[in-house]
Scaffold this motif. Structure first.
Motif, PDB file in Angstrom:
ATOM      1  N   PHE A  17     -24.181  -5.040 -25.333  1.00 21.31           N
ATOM      2  CA  PHE A  17     -23.158  -4.377 -25.425  1.00 21.31           C
ATOM      3  C   PHE A  17     -23.348  -3.577 -24.349  1.00 21.31           C
ATOM      4  O   PHE A  17     -22.212  -2.757 -24.028  1.00 21.31           O
ATOM      5  CB  PHE A  17     -23.084  -3.705 -27.081  1.00 21.31           C
ATOM      6  CG  PHE A  17     -23.134  -4.999 -27.466  1.00 21.31           C
ATOM      7  CD1 PHE A  17     -22.696  -5.556 -27.735  1.00 21.31           C
ATOM      8  CD2 PHE A  17     -23.661  -4.392 -28.797  1.00 21.31           C
ATOM      9  CE1 PHE A  17     -22.201  -6.674 -28.717  1.00 21.31           C
ATOM     10  CE2 PHE A  17     -24.031  -5.625 -29.648  1.00 21.31           C
ATOM     11  CZ  PHE A  17     -23.049  -6.611 -29.733  1.00 21.31           C
ATOM     12  N   SER A  18     -24.272  -2.805 -23.908  1.00 21.84           N
ATOM     13  CA  SER A  18     -24.127  -2.017 -22.413  1.00 21.84           C
ATOM     14  C   SER A  18     -23.651  -2.079 -21.322  1.00 21.84           C
ATOM     15  O   SER A  18     -22.850  -1.786 -21.244  1.00 21.84           O
ATOM     16  CB  SER A  18     -25.952  -1.153 -22.275  1.00 21.84           C
ATOM     17  OG  SER A  18     -26.517  -0.655 -23.483  1.00 21.84           O
ATOM     18  N   GLY A  19     -24.582  -3.351 -21.229  1.00 18.82           N
ATOM     19  CA  GLY A  19     -23.444  -4.527 -20.290  1.00 18.82           C
ATOM     20  C   GLY A  19     -21.456  -4.572 -20.296  1.00 18.82           C
ATOM     21  O   GLY A  19     -21.317  -4.594 -19.372  1.00 18.82           O
ATOM     22  N   MET A  20     -21.039  -4.243 -21.579  1.00 18.11           N
ATOM     23  CA  MET A  20     -19.769  -4.308 -21.739  1.00 18.11           C
ATOM     24  C   MET A  20     -19.441  -2.378 -21.579  1.00 18.11           C
ATOM     25  O   MET A  20     -17.996  -2.167 -22.380  1.00 18.11           O
ATOM     26  CB  MET A  20     -19.374  -4.689 -23.293  1.00 18.11           C
ATOM     27  CG  MET A  20     -19.840  -6.591 -23.112  1.00 18.11           C
ATOM     28  SD  MET A  20     -20.113  -6.804 -25.363  1.00 18.11           S
ATOM     29  CE  MET A  20     -18.367  -6.831 -25.828  1.00 18.11           C
ATOM     30  N   GLY A  21     -19.661  -1.570 -21.541  1.00 16.30           N
ATOM     31  CA  GLY A  21     -19.757  -0.452 -21.131  1.00 16.30           C
ATOM     32  C   GLY A  21     -20.204   0.305 -22.475  1.00 16.30           C
ATOM     33  O   GLY A  21     -19.108   1.431 -23.047  1.00 16.30           O
ATOM     34  N   HIS A  22     -20.971   0.248 -23.342  1.00 14.34           N
ATOM     35  CA  HIS A  22     -20.507   0.771 -24.967  1.00 14.34           C
ATOM     36  C   HIS A  22     -21.963   1.132 -24.998  1.00 14.34           C
ATOM     37  O   HIS A  22     -22.874   0.755 -24.800  1.00 14.34           O
ATOM     38  CB  HIS A  22     -20.807   0.001 -26.291  1.00 14.34           C
ATOM     39  CG  HIS A  22     -19.093  -0.858 -26.498  1.00 14.34           C
ATOM     40  ND1 HIS A  22     -17.893  -0.062 -26.641  1.00 14.34           N
ATOM     41  CD2 HIS A  22     -18.934  -2.260 -25.711  1.00 14.34           C
ATOM     42  CE1 HIS A  22     -16.942  -1.508 -26.392  1.00 14.34           C
ATOM     43  NE2 HIS A  22     -17.806  -3.182 -26.197  1.00 14.34           N
ATOM     44  N   ARG A  23     -21.628   1.976 -25.613  1.00 12.08           N
ATOM     45  CA  ARG A  23     -23.067   3.220 -26.300  1.00 12.08           C
ATOM     46  C   ARG A  23     -23.534   3.141 -26.643  1.00 12.08           C
ATOM     47  O   ARG A  23     -23.011   2.497 -28.660  1.00 12.08           O
ATOM     48  CB  ARG A  23     -22.615   4.662 -26.449  1.00 12.08           C
ATOM     49  CG  ARG A  23     -22.426   5.577 -25.111  1.00 12.08           C
ATOM     50  CD  ARG A  23     -22.806   7.304 -25.317  1.00 12.08           C
ATOM     51  NE  ARG A  23     -22.902   7.613 -26.682  1.00 12.08           N
ATOM     52  CZ  ARG A  23     -22.511   8.378 -27.410  1.00 12.08           C
ATOM     53  NH1 ARG A  23     -21.754   8.801 -27.931  1.00 12.08           N
ATOM     54  NH2 ARG A  23     -24.197   8.263 -28.564  1.00 12.08           N
ATOM     55  N   VAL A  24     -25.219   2.326 -27.093  1.00 11.19           N
ATOM     56  CA  VAL A  24     -25.569   1.101 -28.459  1.00 11.19           C
ATOM     57  C   VAL A  24     -27.379   1.486 -28.481  1.00 11.19           C
ATOM     58  O   VAL A  24     -27.571   2.756 -27.649  1.00 11.19           O
ATOM     59  CB  VAL A  24     -26.035   0.184 -27.095  1.00 11.19           C
ATOM     60  CG1 VAL A  24     -26.481  -0.719 -28.504  1.00 11.19           C
ATOM     61  CG2 VAL A  24     -24.869  -0.239 -27.112  1.00 11.19           C
ATOM     62  N   PRO A 101     -26.986 -19.004 -34.343  1.00 11.04           N
ATOM     63  CA  PRO A 101     -26.965 -18.008 -32.757  1.00 11.04           C
ATOM     64  C   PRO A 101     -25.681 -17.632 -33.241  1.00 11.04           C
ATOM     65  O   PRO A 101     -25.050 -18.552 -33.205  1.00 11.04           O
ATOM     66  CB  PRO A 101     -27.885 -18.528 -32.220  1.00 11.04           C
ATOM     67  CG  PRO A 101     -27.302 -20.455 -32.341  1.00 11.04           C
ATOM     68  CD  PRO A 101     -27.481 -20.589 -34.269  1.00 11.04           C
ATOM     69  N   VAL A 102     -25.775 -16.055 -32.414  1.00 10.70           N
ATOM     70  CA  VAL A 102     -24.175 -15.872 -31.907  1.00 10.70           C
ATOM     71  C   VAL A 102     -23.950 -16.017 -30.810  1.00 10.70           C
ATOM     72  O   VAL A 102     -24.103 -14.672 -30.118  1.00 10.70           O
ATOM     73  CB  VAL A 102     -24.175 -14.781 -32.428  1.00 10.70           C
ATOM     74  CG1 VAL A 102     -22.326 -14.139 -32.966  1.00 10.70           C
ATOM     75  CG2 VAL A 102     -24.347 -14.679 -34.249  1.00 10.70           C
ATOM     76  N   GLU A 103     -23.116 -16.605 -30.442  1.00 10.69           N
ATOM     77  CA  GLU A 103     -22.813 -16.617 -28.640  1.00 10.69           C
ATOM     78  C   GLU A 103     -22.336 -14.678 -28.493  1.00 10.69           C
ATOM     79  O   GLU A 103     -21.419 -14.012 -29.242  1.00 10.69           O
ATOM     80  CB  GLU A 103     -21.562 -17.625 -28.453  1.00 10.69           C
ATOM     81  CG  GLU A 103     -21.670 -18.896 -28.232  1.00 10.69           C
ATOM     82  CD  GLU A 103     -21.252 -20.310 -28.202  1.00 10.69           C
ATOM     83  OE1 GLU A 103     -20.489 -19.838 -27.130  1.00 10.69           O
ATOM     84  OE2 GLU A 103     -21.139 -20.718 -28.213  1.00 10.69           O
ATOM     85  N   ALA A 104     -22.321 -14.566 -27.441  1.00 12.82           N
ATOM     86  CA  ALA A 104     -21.843 -13.228 -26.302  1.00 12.82           C
ATOM     87  C   ALA A 104     -20.339 -13.184 -26.324  1.00 12.82           C
ATOM     88  O   ALA A 104     -19.119 -12.528 -26.958  1.00 12.82           O
ATOM     89  CB  ALA A 104     -22.178 -13.527 -24.915  1.00 12.82           C
TER      90      ALA A 104
END
Length: 114
Positions: A17-24, A101-104
């Motif tokens: 999620f950080s790599g997607m630009g979100h604060r986590v 498992p959940v895919e990205a």
């Protein structure tokens, strides 16, 4: 907010999620999750249903009681195909139940609102 008792899985999702630009933020149990959520006020919560100190549905129900989190989208995550568990999560206010498992790509789609 990522709520997952497996620390490696929690960190992996936080990095995604950080790599997607979100604060986590992440939490490894219900008590910490509720504390972090009330402080962090997340837009999204990815919530494991099998936590060591509570069922994820109970956490979702408590999050829904906070008016500041009314707009948060809560997604339950589970490794179980237990239909009763899934119904419990949906009744508690989760948007959907994702089976591991959940895919990205699934996370990306949910966050994008598609």
């Amino acid at each position: 907010l990522v709520v997952e008792d497996n620390i490696d899985a929690a960190r992996m999702l936080a990095v995604l999620f950080s790599g997607m630009g979100h604060r986590v933020e992440y939490a490894i149990n219900a008590i910490v999750a509720l504390d972090v959520a009330h402080r962090f006020l997340p837009e999204f919560v990815f919530l494991d249903l099998k936590l060591p100190d509570a069922h994820g549905a109970d956490v979702a129900r408590q999050l829904r009681r906070n008016p500041q989190l009314a707009g948060a989208r809560i997604y339950a995550i589970t490794a179980s195909n237990d239909e009763a568990d899934q119904k419990r999560a949906l009744a508690a206010g989760c948007e959907a139940v994702l089976v591991k498992p959940v895919e990205a790509k699934v996370f990306e789609t949910l966050i994008a609102g598609d």
